[in-house]
Design an enzyme around this catalytic site. Structure first.
Site, PDB file in Angstrom:
ATOM      1  CD  GLU A 227     -29.939 -74.802 -41.887  1.00  0.00           C
ATOM      2  OE1 GLU A 227     -29.651 -75.981 -42.092  1.00  0.00           O
ATOM      3  OE2 GLU A 227     -29.087 -73.913 -41.733  1.00  0.00           O
ATOM      4  CE  LYS A 229     -34.803 -73.523 -32.608  1.00  0.00           C
ATOM      5  NZ  LYS A 229     -33.918 -74.497 -32.046  1.00  0.00           N
ATOM      6  NE  ARG A 234     -26.370 -75.390 -33.433  1.00  0.00           N
ATOM      7  CZ  ARG A 234     -26.246 -74.089 -33.256  1.00  0.00           C
ATOM      8  NH1 ARG A 234     -27.030 -73.463 -32.389  1.00  0.00           N
ATOM      9  NH2 ARG A 234     -25.349 -73.409 -33.931  1.00  0.00           N
ATOM     10  NE  ARG A 249     -27.568 -73.529 -26.633  1.00  0.00           N
ATOM     11  CZ  ARG A 249     -28.627 -72.770 -26.395  1.00  0.00           C
ATOM     12  NH1 ARG A 249     -29.623 -72.761 -27.254  1.00  0.00           N
ATOM     13  NH2 ARG A 249     -28.714 -72.061 -25.305  1.00  0.00           N
ATOM     14  CD  GLU A 274     -31.106 -79.828 -33.297  1.00  0.00           C
ATOM     15  OE1 GLU A 274     -30.443 -78.851 -33.706  1.00  0.00           O
ATOM     16  OE2 GLU A 274     -31.812 -79.799 -32.277  1.00  0.00           O
ATOM     17  CE  LYS A 396     -34.373 -69.087 -30.192  1.00  0.00           C
ATOM     18  NZ  LYS A 396     -33.674 -69.818 -29.145  1.00  0.00           N
TER      19      LYS A 396
END
Ligand SMILES: [Zn+2]
Ligand SMILES: [Zn+2]
Lengths: 536, 360
Positions: A227, A229, A234, A249, A274, A396
């Site tokens: 998916e 980023k 976050r 986060r 996000e 990531k």
């Protein structure tokens, strides 16, 4: 222990640049201070305990009543900060002082004293204190205590001191109030684990490792989900019968800054997503989101012009049901089902990206040029949701950085281990000077990306090519080209160039390249987010 | 009636000049005859003809400039009065650094006390300040603002020792001026029970040896060793003393993750210390603080005070409120060594009053 001990801690934190040293100071504080002083001190440091009992004007009047106006003015002019000026020139009591107050006495005193009696109370305390503790008190009562100790740092220090994983501390943290007596009792083995009950608490999020090229080749596409980023921040949404919170986060409670999200959290779930600014379905540049960060109150204008939105990645709890042990695919199905059932406002699902081969992924990543996308996330289909950065479960894969060739203009020495090394670099690009020639204008500052050998080479070059010094800063000959990598560009009124780079770092030294061949500022303008680039 | 001191002690471009005596006190440029208060470079310059000072100050002068420091050097012990061209000259301890003295001048019943730099706190490395009465008191004003009030030096040294205990894996690099402050910090560390060797930057060695020759015990001092292998570090858990801003030079890279400490009266203003990148600011000064400046002026009892260098505006204002006439001398060339320099200028000898750097 008294306010003097707290002042010493504060000063240590303020002057110590290194995180490890800050942690050592905090551990010492927890180990040596009694309850409730250590918990109150902790709360004051992390901003959980903040007063606005006194205005700066009241402090100024207190000092003015005790000092000569000319001497006060000369002192203020020299020191430059009102709180520190007052702390330094407050007349010392001759002979023995009364004993200084405890942090808890200050807290109780401020709460119990009616406004007209506050100046007398504060002056009485100041009379008992040394200069450092006077400054701490003034900052405390005016709500100006900013020491660079984040809540996250405090939690890590607590965990290290108690010899427990930080995730355990984070899980109970948001159900607690200063002075955290049950927390300290638990960490010292004197009491049970604090039960947050139905309070919304922070669950340490799952984090990803950066993907290297060789990891990509080893991926079996059938076992992985991809998916986007997204380029926001976050967040974790925790909505329970006990209330609703938005956590960053690192576990900071940022609910107050996002009332437009918070008012729609009537459901019961813990979600991972996000935070973005979204206009007409389009994600706005990161700079727009920055307008909304670090606020305790949000003006209506900002709510209108920078509407917040959460793009959901994952679900940790559905009601009271803990889903974290389920594999990725099962959690995704639960997230989609929950979303269809609840239809939450100001939220959408981050879509999955279909792919068949690793080459597909590489192509998709190459093609991602929208400013709102930082790169790709790859998640193992069978991975549970686990706290922290466990290797091999999530990757990531950031898109390739942008680069410019810039000219080194100024260099500054670092701190701690780097205090003898010129390690912070201000670099610039060329632009027309309005008189037919060109001038360099600073566009950013980088203090990472280089190797140790490159750092040593840069340090020597800077010392040999200095043209002027300003304290710890050197201006150098405009002769060295640096290839600077960065993640994005946005407009900024705070910079002389009108542009700001995201996360600039040194990619390469280009000693071979003449400075005149470095990039023009127009090279950056083409990376501006589309709608702005056209307008500018 | 005795003549007013202003009629025989003149302010000239070279500094204070005693006309009937034909000599200068702490002149800024080479002169035929000079009386020197102490060995700091902004008071004791090389190249004078004849120089009168304490034996310790002359030794410091020789150590720094060799035998060519002055053509003739005459040592005067503190407390004994000499006569020169009808002017009585008496040196009195100033408590500032080893050998530092005030100069008491008497001519035709008129008395001037020239303090040089001075402090009132006890210092194991030099004789304590001795007050005297005068018609005019000539004082410094380095820390003449009410914000400058030096804490107890022993407490500051205790903070240094506590930091060493807290960070055993790091070296503590203490910046201190080469003449006076360095030796005083060593002596204070010894008083605090620090009996390990103390490591010295090369620039401090000769003056520490000199203090030793004059009977000031400093314990075991060692040069900073080179690391065993390239890129290695040394002296974790130890204390190194170096001139201020040595942390900014490549020399400092051999030290294990240094905690940069600085001992200076300027460290009192924490925002300034922070801006300089100091991790452990220690407020220890060899100058009088605000309260001590005022107390000393009162003790000397002079109806008139002349201010040589520092924050003369604040001091003269405060003296006026106490019925004392103040006069700013604006002596040139002062405050370029030791604490009297501005803290910003201490950084790598940068030009004072440099403009702020442009920010991007
Ligand atoms: Zn001096
Ligand atoms: Zn001086």
């Amino acid at each position: 222990m008294s306010l003097s001990a707290f002042a010493a801690l504060l000063e240590g934190l303020l002057f110590t640049p290194a995180r490890t040293a800050k942690l050592a100071l905090l551990r010492e504080w927890f180990a040596t201070q009694p309850d409730p002083e250590r918990g109150l001190g902790l709360a004051a440091l992390t901003g959980e305990l903040s007063f606005a009992a006194a205005k700066a004007g009241m402090i100024r009047e207190l000092a003015a009543a005790r000092t000569d106006p000319v001497l006060f003015a000369l002192s203020y002019d020299y020191v430059g900060d009102l709180a520190e000026t007052v702390a330094l020139l407050w007349p010392e009591q001759r002979g023995g002082k009364a004993s200084p107050p405890l942090v808890s006495e200050v807290v109780a005193g401020l709460a119990a004293t009616p406004k007209p009696a506050l100046p007398g109370l504060i002056a009485g305390w100041l009379d008992t204190l040394e200069a450092g503790a006077r400054l701490a008190l003034i900052k405390l009562v005016t709500g100006g205590l900013r020491v660079g100790a984040s809540g996250r740092l405090a939690k890590v220090a607590l965990a290290e001191w108690a010899g427990r994983p930080v995730e355990e501390v984070e899980e109970v943290w948001h159900g607690l109030e200063p002075p955290y007596l049950p927390l300290f009792a638990w960490l010292e083995g004197r009491g049970p684990r604090p039960d947050p009950g139905t309070a919304p608490v922070f669950r340490p999020p799952m984090l990803a490792h950066p993907l290297e090229e060789e990891d990509l080749a080893a991926l079996d596409p059938r076992d992985w989900r991809a998916e986007w980023k997204w380029d926001g921040i976050r967040v974790q949404i925790a909505a329970t019968p006990g209330g609703a919170r938005i956590f960053s986060r690192s576990g900071e409670d940022i609910t107050a800054a996002f009332p437009d999200i918070a008012e729609h959290l009537g459901f019961h779930a813990v979600l991972d997503g996000e935070l973005l600014v979204l206009r007409g379905g389009e994600v706005a540049p990161f700079g727009d989101l920055q307008q909304r960060l670090n606020r305790r109150a949000v003006p209506p204008r900002l709510l209108r012009d920078y509407p917040a939105h959460v793009r959901l990645y994952d679900i940790l709890f559905d009601g009271a049901e803990d889903l974290r042990a389920l594999p990725t695919d099962a959690r995704r199905a639960r997230l989609e089902a929950w979303f269809a059932r609840v239809s939450p406002q100001r939220m959408d699902l981050s879509p999955l990206i279909p792919f068949d081969t690793p080459e597909d992924l590489a192509r998709i990543r190459e093609g991602a040029r929208a400013a709102a996308i930082e790169g790709l996330m790859l998640k193992r289909a069978d991975a549970p949701y686990v706290a922290g950065r466990v290797k091999g479960l999530w990757w990531k894969w950031k898109r390739a950085p942008l680069t410019v060739d810039a000219v080194l203009m100024y260099a500054q020495r670092g701190h701690g281990k780097r205090s003898s090394v010129y390690s912070d670099y201000t670099f610039g690009l060329w632009r027309p000077d309005g008189a037919g020639g060109e001038e360099l204008v600073p566009v950013g500052k980088a203090y990472s990306g280089y190797t140790d050998a490159e750092l040593a080479w840069l340090d020597r070059w800077i010392r040999e090519h200095t043209v002027a010094r300003f304290g710890p800063v050197r201006e150098v000959e405009k002769a060295l080209v640096l290839e600077v990598a960065f993640d994005g560009v946005q407009r900024s009124s705070r910079h002389r160039s009108g542009l700001a780079l995201r996360f600039p770092r040194i990619a390469r030294l280009r000693a071979d390249k003449p400075a005149a061949e470095a990039d023009r500022i127009a090279a950056l303008e083409r990376w501006l987010p589309a709608e702005e680039g056209a307008a500018g | 009636m005795a003549p007013h001191p202003g009629t025989w002690l003149k302010v000239t471009p070279q500094g204070l000049y005693c006309e009937p005596g034909g000599f200068f006190v702490d002149p800024a440029r080479p002169v035929p005859r000079a009386v020197l208060t102490h060995g700091h470079a902004d008071h004791a310059r090389a190249g004078h003809g004849a120089v009168l000072a304490t034996a310790e100050t002359l030794d410091i002068l020789r150590t720094r400039h060799g035998e060519g420091a002055a053509r003739v050097m005459q040592a005067a012990p503190c407390g004994r009065t000499l006569k020169h061209n009808g002017v009585r000259i008496t040196l009195l301890p100033a408590g500032h650094v080893l050998g530092s003295a005030q100069v008491l001048l008497e001519w035709r019943g008129s008395r001037v006390l020239i303090s040089g730099d001075y402090k009132r706190r006890p210092d194991p490395t030099c004789a304590p300040y001795e007050p005297a009465q005068a018609d005019v008191f000539v004082t410094e004003a380095t820390f003449a603002l009410p914000v400058f009030r030096h804490p107890d030096a022993a407490g500051e040294v205790a903070r240094l020792c506590a930091s060493v205990a807290r960070f055993p894996g790091r070296c503590h690099l203490l910046g201190a001026y080469a003449l006076g402050k360095a030796q005083r910090m060593i002596a204070l560390l010894r008083q605090a029970g620090w009996d390990r060797p103390i490591y010295l930057h090369g620039a401090l060695q000769r003056l520490c040896d000199l203090y030793g020759r004059h009977g000031v015990a400093l314990g075991e001092l060692r040069p900073v060793p080179a690391p065993a292998k390239r890129g290695g570090t040394v002296l974790a858990g130890e204390i190194v003393i170096a001139p201020p801003s040595a942390e900014a030079t490549p020399w400092a890279r051999r030290l294990a993750d240094p905690v940069v400490a600085v001992a200076s009266g300027w460290m009192r203003v924490r925002q300034r210390a922070k801006a300089r990148g100091v991790e452990l600011p220690l407020v220890v000064s060899d100058h009088a603080d605000w309260d001590e400046l005022l107390a000393t002026c009162a003790e000397v009892g002079a109806p008139e005070v002349w201010v040589t260098h520092g924050r003369e505006d604040a001091l003269i204002h405060a003296l006026a409120q106490r019925g004392i006439r103040g006069r700013a001398l604006h002596l040139v060339g002062r405050g370029e060594e030791g604490e009297a320099e501005a803290p910003e200028a201490a950084d790598e000898a940068a030009a004072p009053d440099a403009p702020a750097p442009p920010v991007p």
